[in-house]
Scaffold this active site. Sequence first.
Site, PDB file in Angstrom:
ATOM      1  CB  ALA A   1     -38.146 -42.840 -34.677  1.00  0.00           C
ATOM      2  CE  LYS A   2     -35.768 -34.824 -37.287  1.00  0.00           C
ATOM      3  NZ  LYS A   2     -36.919 -34.646 -36.861  1.00  0.00           N
ATOM      4  NE  ARG A   3     -35.705 -44.642 -33.280  1.00  0.00           N
ATOM      5  CZ  ARG A   3     -35.641 -43.413 -32.222  1.00  0.00           C
ATOM      6  NH1 ARG A   3     -35.268 -42.525 -31.525  1.00  0.00           N
ATOM      7  NH2 ARG A   3     -37.733 -43.536 -30.488  1.00  0.00           N
TER       8      ARG A   3
END
Lengths: 276, 276
Positions: A96-98
């Site tokens: 998700a690379k949040r």
Amino acid sequence: MAESFYERLRRRVATSGPLVVGIDPSPAVARAWGVASDAAGLRTIAQTLLSACGPFAAAIKLQVAFFERLGARGYAALESVLEDARETDLLVIADAKRGDIGTSNEGYAEAWLAGDSPLVVDAVTLSPYLGVGALTPLVERAAQAGRGVFVLARTSNPEGERLQGARMPEGVTVGEDVVSQVRAWNGGPWAGAAGVVVGATVPEGVALADLGGAVLVPGVGAQGASAADARRVTASAASHAVVVSVSRALSDLGPQPRRLAAAAQHWRDELMRTLA
Amino acid sequence: MAESFYERLRRRVATSGPLVVGIDPSPAVARAWGVASDAAGLRTIAQTLLSACGPFAAAIKLQVAFFERLGARGYAALESVLEDARETDLLVIADAKRGDIGTSNEGYAEAWLAGDSPLVVDAVTLSPYLGVGALTPLVERAAQAGRGVFVLARTSNPEGERLQGARMPEGVTVGEDVVSQVRAWNGGPWAGAAGVVVGATVPEGVALADLGGAVLVPGVGAQGASAADARRVTASAASHAVVVSVSRALSDLGPQPRRLAAAAQHWRDELMRTLA
């Protein structure tokens, strides 16, 4: 205290090898598979990869962007894929690379790392532009439940080199500093909850000794790197700490389960041989 | 060619002032408002802020983390808030801080910037850890439709300083380099589609002359910065290019529409006076 994510992952790698099946149901994959690029198509792609390739893998990694593309209906499809994945022994990683600040990170932590969330996974990838320190609500939440986070350190794409190679006043690069901060987390109360992402395509190895956490390596297969590259860039990591994701080199083969399973077995064997 | 996002935003700021109503429906806000922290509660908070404060604002900014927290049901709530917002003259910004590589960024572009997406907004915030260059699928898609992206440059949180202050070989900082790359985009075929995020709390002003795009300034209000700080850090930006988001200083007042409207009007007036 729950077993840490790192311990869970190493145990899994020791028995099943280091392959992570990357599930990236892009519109191009849907076209190649002859399925619609809608929520049902995404479910078909993901569930086929899960059941055909999963038996040869330590984990699956779902690229959230291709579900988010369809809004709430895409997230419903993702929830149903996650339900299926939870019935297997596979670890599940949300790519998700949040990354945000304060209470927003608590929101992301509740989405991906809280036991009662429909999106809960074993680990989620995080992007540290706002500072590794800003991500503490996520690693804290992960540690409480034996879940994990993978913080981007050195990524597999060429555009990442400039920013990730910039230097701190002490002379270390941004990417090296991310690894150091994750190492410090693992040396404290969140031991084993934090890992890093290191692309197999990066020109030089990354210093991963005593990281105390897992290393997720993308870039192998369609992005041009080999199992030997994955070994090269993570040579300093602990045994069984490294997992390698292969996405398009599997999904580009089309929807035939037998063909997908054979390819996953091939990658598993090659990665086990090379990383052992 | 559609009017660019930058032109649309400046026109809007010239008539309505620079206030952006930040909608951050966290569990703490839900508790303070006496609503449940579920999808219906999120809709209530967002729709109340939209209708009470919107008349005094150029735009609203929705913090995606608090919707994602609830999975598919949260995204359905977000879609319904976006539907309502599209019936106003307000520009709508999704504070998503997305950023990936290749086709994954195309997925995010389809989610937030494609006209037929249920999540389509006027602009989305992006995080550049994988390189500003990696974000081109997003700015390209934005430009085609008169929509925009805001790339994080210098953020409002203390943990951001270390990474964003690291230096490129030429001596510029990571944050300055992000501004330069966004400026270059706006000088090319994507003119006016790209803006930057600069926190009002950063110690020094950021060089924004000739950016050719919008500047989104968080950090005013509950994070401790004032309208004068927003002015100070963006003093070099073009007239009407700057918008300032105020979130908790509004939502912490509770659910009474009249009180919210008065506070929004106060912030609008103070920001107009200070940034003029």
